[in-house]
Write a protein that holds these residues in place. Structure first.
Motif, PDB file in Angstrom:
ATOM      1  N   TYR A  64      33.578  53.474  59.862  1.00 39.55           N
ATOM      2  CA  TYR A  64      34.458  52.259  60.561  1.00 39.55           C
ATOM      3  C   TYR A  64      35.547  51.651  59.287  1.00 39.55           C
ATOM      4  N   TYR A  71      36.940  53.606  64.375  1.00 36.81           N
ATOM      5  CA  TYR A  71      35.761  54.287  64.460  1.00 36.81           C
ATOM      6  C   TYR A  71      36.087  55.893  64.178  1.00 36.81           C
ATOM      7  N   GLY A 350      29.288  47.896  61.068  1.00 34.94           N
ATOM      8  CA  GLY A 350      30.280  47.801  62.199  1.00 34.94           C
ATOM      9  C   GLY A 350      30.933  46.288  61.694  1.00 34.94           C
TER      10      GLY A 350
END
Length: 383
Positions: A64, A71, A350
């Motif tokens: 990420y 991504y 993330g």
């Protein structure tokens, strides 16, 4: 003289302030002191999804780029369905779940001559086996790994060394890392086993270090994992990113295979499918266990502490007790989640949630098989 000195002082002061501002904006690699993770959401990428004249599947690595909210997914297609490639995507979250995943681009992995990689019918000695990929936020470059090939038969021997390759975001080749001798494929039972090499990549130390893990033990380190405890150790290679050379290797002990195969002598495996740096010489490690006769995989997440581990670069681990392996601590056994878990092969940090907590995302490789699932799992991190 006085005027000159005053101006010089003003110049130096301005330079200091400018440097201070620049320093404050330096890119720092994301790390975490993880004490617990909680599953928030699962998402399934449709089987045989078509995107820009390619078949999406075999997604075996994820990373990420937080700054650009992008991504990266590497595909382990060995140029059979389409040329070896990777994808870019955006993942949209609503509340605390994955709302949708939209692929935004596909790029082909290019050789040093600028060509795409061939498949087995075109040139069986140049076929890649892509498995992992990481984005370097400081250099805006990518690194990816190939497992190579090892086929040793009386009538046919194919030896392709595994590889760690730097590339531009468009897939163009930049350079490759120099492998230690024990990571070279050999016709004798020495070095890596087939299809069990570079599955995990992890930048660390603010991108100054690259850790590279093998999936299963190399021959000179002993047996593959079995149902019963048998001291199966893999190697985690430590490279310096600047020199692209190894500076150490560490031992990591695998858990036994989670379930017996059915029939009993059928294929079974437990190995490391990906790693990720947590900072302070600690890694998040994914162990993925599969046994014939049972469709789900058993996925365990461990925290591996390398701080007191021995450098085993010059050691063979078979019947050797004179080393200290990485200390491992179980973070999560996904069997406890009460959901179907497939072939989880990639992990990344993330985005940060509205509550301020960091997230973890995992990707499952469906092997282009209709009975397997390309799952994306979203976890909330508690530090």
């Amino acid at each position: 003289m006085y005027k000159y000195s005053f101006r010089l002082l003003l110049f130096l002061a301005s330079a200091f302030l400018l440097n201070s501002c620049t320093s404050s904006k330096k890119i720092m690699q994301n790390t975490a002191e993880i004490s617990n993770i909680k599953l928030l959401s699962t998402y399934e990428i449709p089987f045989n999804l078509q995107f820009k004249n390619t078949t999406v599947g075999g997604l075996s690595g994820i990373d990420y780029d937080a700054k650009n909210n992008v991504y990266y997914f590497i595909c382990d297609d060995r140029s059979e369905k389409n040329a070896a490639r990777f994808y870019t995507a955006r993942i949209f979250l609503s509340e605390k779940q994955i709302d949708s995943l939209v692929f935004t681009g596909v790029h082909y992995l290019l050789q040093s001559n600028g060509n795409t990689y061939p498949n087995n019918k075109q040139n069986k000695f140049l076929v890649p086996d892509p498995e992992a990929m990481r984005f370097n936020a400081k250099t805006k470059e990518l690194v990816w790994s190939s497992e190579g090939e090892r086929i040793v038969k009386p009538t046919d021997t194919i030896l392709i060394n595994p590889a760690i390759i730097m590339m531009k975001p468009n897939g163009s080749y930049i350079d490759s890392f120099k492998l230690p001798e024990n990571m070279h494929m050999q016709a004798i039972e020495k070095g890596p086993r087939r299809n069990s090499v570079f599955e995990g990549l992890a930048f660390a130390d603010n991108y100054k270090t690259l850790y590279v893990s093998v999936e299963e033990p190399i021959y000179e380190d002993g047996p593959q994992a079995e149902i019963k405890e048998n001291n199966a150790y893999i190697r985690i290679n430590k490279f310096k990113t600047a020199s692209k050379k190894t500076v150490a290797q560490f031992a990591y002990k695998l858990d036994p295979v989670a379930y017996a195969a059915n029939p009993e002598n059928s294929f079974k495996i437990n190995g490391v499918s990906d790693i990720m740096s947590l900072g302070k010489n600690k890694l998040l490690v994914i162990e993925r266990s599969y046994s014939t006769g049972r469709l789900p995989c058993t996925i365990k997440l461990f925290i591996a502490d390398l701080n007191k581990a021995s450098d085993i670069s010059n050691l063979s681990l078979k019947e050797n007790k004179n080393f200290i392996p990485a200390k491992k601590t179980l973070l999560l056994n996904m069997d406890s989640l009460g959901i179907y878990t497939d072939n989880i092969e990639g992990v990344t940090f993330g985005p940060v949630l509205p509550n301020g907590k960091k997230t973890l995302l995992c990707i499952a490789d469906n092997n282009f098989n209709p009975v397997e699932k390309a799952q994306v799992l979203l976890f909330e991190i508690t530090e």
